[in-house]
Design an enzyme around this catalytic site. Sequence first.
Site, PDB file in Angstrom:
ATOM      1  N   TYR A 149     129.992  28.509 105.398  1.00  0.00           N
ATOM      2  CA  TYR A 149     130.192  27.835 104.417  1.00  0.00           C
ATOM      3  C   TYR A 149     131.377  27.448 103.956  1.00  0.00           C
ATOM      4  CZ  TYR A 149     125.039  27.825 103.308  1.00  0.00           C
ATOM      5  OH  TYR A 149     123.598  27.644 103.311  1.00  0.00           O
ATOM      6  N   LYS A 199     122.607  38.431 113.940  1.00  0.00           N
ATOM      7  CA  LYS A 199     122.650  37.884 115.393  1.00  0.00           C
ATOM      8  C   LYS A 199     123.712  38.723 116.085  1.00  0.00           C
ATOM      9  CE  LYS A 199     120.639  34.848 118.366  1.00  0.00           C
ATOM     10  NZ  LYS A 199     119.362  35.025 118.680  1.00  0.00           N
ATOM     11  N   ASP A 215     116.375  35.885 114.327  1.00  0.00           N
ATOM     12  CA  ASP A 215     115.273  35.084 114.997  1.00  0.00           C
ATOM     13  C   ASP A 215     113.974  36.012 114.944  1.00  0.00           C
ATOM     14  OD1 ASP A 215     116.515  36.875 116.947  1.00  0.00           O
ATOM     15  OD2 ASP A 215     116.330  35.456 118.532  1.00  0.00           O
ATOM     16  N   ASP A 269     119.938  31.745 103.212  1.00  0.00           N
ATOM     17  CA  ASP A 269     119.757  30.411 102.919  1.00  0.00           C
ATOM     18  C   ASP A 269     118.534  29.997 103.512  1.00  0.00           C
ATOM     19  OD1 ASP A 269     119.751  27.802 101.682  1.00  0.00           O
ATOM     20  OD2 ASP A 269     120.896  27.090 103.534  1.00  0.00           O
ATOM     21  N   ASP A 293     114.185  30.110 102.035  1.00  0.00           N
ATOM     22  CA  ASP A 293     113.200  28.826 102.152  1.00  0.00           C
ATOM     23  C   ASP A 293     111.920  29.268 102.796  1.00  0.00           C
ATOM     24  OD1 ASP A 293     114.957  27.148 100.678  1.00  0.00           O
ATOM     25  OD2 ASP A 293     114.327  25.702 101.658  1.00  0.00           O
TER      26      ASP A 293
HETATM   27  C1  IPM Z   1     120.863  26.596  98.242  1.00  0.00           C
HETATM   28  C2  IPM Z   1     121.330  25.360  98.849  1.00  0.00           C
HETATM   29  C3  IPM Z   1     122.728  25.262  98.882  1.00  0.00           C
HETATM   30  C4  IPM Z   1     123.443  26.661 100.099  1.00  0.00           C
HETATM   31  C5  IPM Z   1     123.419  24.232  99.363  1.00  0.00           C
HETATM   32  C6  IPM Z   1     122.936  22.953  98.380  1.00  0.00           C
HETATM   33  C7  IPM Z   1     124.854  24.237  99.252  1.00  0.00           C
HETATM   34  O1  IPM Z   1     120.636  25.152  99.871  1.00  0.00           O
HETATM   35  O2  IPM Z   1     121.122  27.202  97.102  1.00  0.00           O
HETATM   36  O3  IPM Z   1     120.094  27.382  98.827  1.00  0.00           O
HETATM   37  O4  IPM Z   1     122.999  26.354 101.238  1.00  0.00           O
HETATM   38  O5  IPM Z   1     123.446  27.403  99.632  1.00  0.00           O
HETATM   39 MN    MN Z   2     119.037  26.502 100.465  1.00  0.00          MN
END
Ligand code: IPM
Ligand code: MN
Length: 354
Positions: A141, A189, A221, A245, A249
């Site tokens: 990032y 990784k 993975d 990240d 999710d």
């Molecule tokens: C999160 C989001 C952010 C990230 C993006 C929007 C920069 O996906 O907070 O999880 O990847 O950290």
């Molecule tokens: Mn995210």
Amino acid sequence: MVKKIVVLPGDGVGHEVTGEAVKVLEKIAEKHGHTFEFEQHDIGGTSYDKYGEPLTEETVNVCLQSDAILLGAIGGPKWDNLPSDVRPEQGLLKIRKALNLFANIRPIKGFDPLLHASPLKEEIINGSDIYIVRELTGGLYFGTPRERRENGTVAVDTLLYRRDEIERIVEKGFESAQLRKKHLVSVDKANVLESSRLWREIVEEKKKDYPDVHVEHMLVDSAAMRLITEPTYFDVIVTENMFGDILSDEGSVLTGSIGMLPSASLSETIGLYEPVHGSAPDIAGQGIVNPIGMIMSAAMLLRYSFDMDKEATEIETAVEKALEEGYHTKDLRINGGKVVGTKEMTEAVIRHLS
Ligand code: IPM
Ligand code: MN
Ligand code: NAD
């Protein structure tokens, strides 16, 4: 206790969910005799539209002088074609860096009344309680160079980690494990990436300082697979920025919806609290966004920044009770119960705080 909280609604559903969290915090303040002073500022596309940049210096300074920060979400199609340095996402990355919020805590724990809301089998997710410690101010990032070359036909991103950046997040992982079930999985990784090999070396060095913690390494993975085939295997996961990240999710599937997950982004001195989800442009403005991830983030704010453990637990319990009564937003695809909008969901939670 008087506390100053900066509220950064951001874009899209960010505005809807932060409003709900503020209502819950106001209720808690009234109940316990605290004074929370809220001050709202812009971030993301909303800030770009007003000031030409996704995060102003002034907003950073206000945050630095506050006791804690609540953030909704940023981004949306309206700003997707802006130059990369003024995209809404840059506002979020900039505030994380400016406040040195290197540790992103993302707990993934489903509520019992929602066990059947996950597309995964109940017997697989029953008892799962995962705590992701994601590095937040380094890695892909932030590494430079980050650019286009050769007439835009070549793109470069840089994955860079310094020893001290890895050390402090790995320590956070071990400390978190000590407070929980003492099982730490470090995800990397290392079979491919040099940065992951340095990461592994550091975990190996640090484990001597935490002899009570059982630590193991897992490739990302494989961890992605294990997270949904055997989620109860995990206690604390520590990992770098991008892996954290994506895994968070994925982990939200255990809880039934991405709208359920809270997070805390911590420096040594300050905390920013935001749900894991984004600005959900597809449902923004409809009054149907799930406020629970944001409300649970407010509970984390009370616990981590204000040391108000009792108040935080009250919020978590109130959420659970509202869910037990069947109240839920539409994103939780379950039959039965009471499908309600954002405001009604919050009201159901607040009723249990009275
Ligand atoms: C999160 C989001 C952010 C990230 C993006 C929007 C920069 O996906 O907070 O999880 O990847 O950290
Ligand atoms: Mn995210
Ligand atoms: P998203 O999380 O916004 O949405 C993904 C899907 O989940 C959508 O269908 C959305 O409607 C649904 N959803 C998300 N949160 C919900 C909630 N609370 N209640 C009900 N449904 C919910 O991810 P995306 O669509 O990939 O990204 C949209 C924008 O958000 C992009 O600009 C992205 O950069 C940004 N984003 C910001 C953050 C953040 O501010 N921390 C996090 C992720 C994405």
